[in-house]
Design an enzyme around this catalytic site. Sequence first.
Site: not given
Length: 262
Positions: A49, A170, A174, A203
């Site tokens: 991370d 974005y 993707k 989500a």
Amino acid sequence: MGATEASYVAGHGLLDGRTAVVTAAAGAGIGGATARRFLEEGARVVIGDAHPRRTKEAVEQLADEFGAERVHGTPCDVTDESQVRALFELAEQRHGGLDVVVNNAGLGGTAELTEMTDEQWDKVIDVTLTGTFRCTRAALRRLRAADRGGVIVNNASVLGWRAQPGQAHYAAAKAGVMALTRCAALEAAPHGIRVNAVAPSLALHPHLAKVTSGELLDELTAREAFGRAAEPWEIANVIVFLASGYSSYMTGETVSVSSRHP
């Protein structure tokens, strides 16, 4: 339990004895949920991370629950090749190799195309697409050298297919992850390595709530067939499926994890 709610699924040993590397896994989102689900399914997990303190805390918490011998981690900014290399070296040092890699690291943001700066574009592309490339390259090199197969699962997004204002960078990143997944799968197949992706729609987790307006979240939630956002662990369940033997004949696929209607 309401008709649209879901019950948490207990582990069934689907990943017993396997070693998994998961990026961006120290938060409360899909990466953290995936690391936990993998441990519940019997895997050993090495998490990376970009936030050192959060990484340390996540490793300590998971090690307390699942055993220190099964959980390791190191800070990993996927835009830094040396940190990517260190993450995979840790898996080899601690467990003699790896079997599964989940490329979850990504960066979003909202900006109209006409107002978007080169810096905004470049940062999202570097983390979300190029970071996935760096980790996929590192994983394939090691999996091919080990000559025992393996699995890579990339985190894409339904925005790789669908249009949404303010998300050009974005969405482009993707869509690139999806294309990267398909090409990597063909190159990896002769070595018994599978490469697939998941494409979540919505989500909900604390970080998303911080960077997205309440109005937009309400609008996106209203479009979901179940009338709610997915829980991160619901996305993680599909990642478990793709990492397990239950998906042994799947490669180069992007699985939509969405209840959204047009």
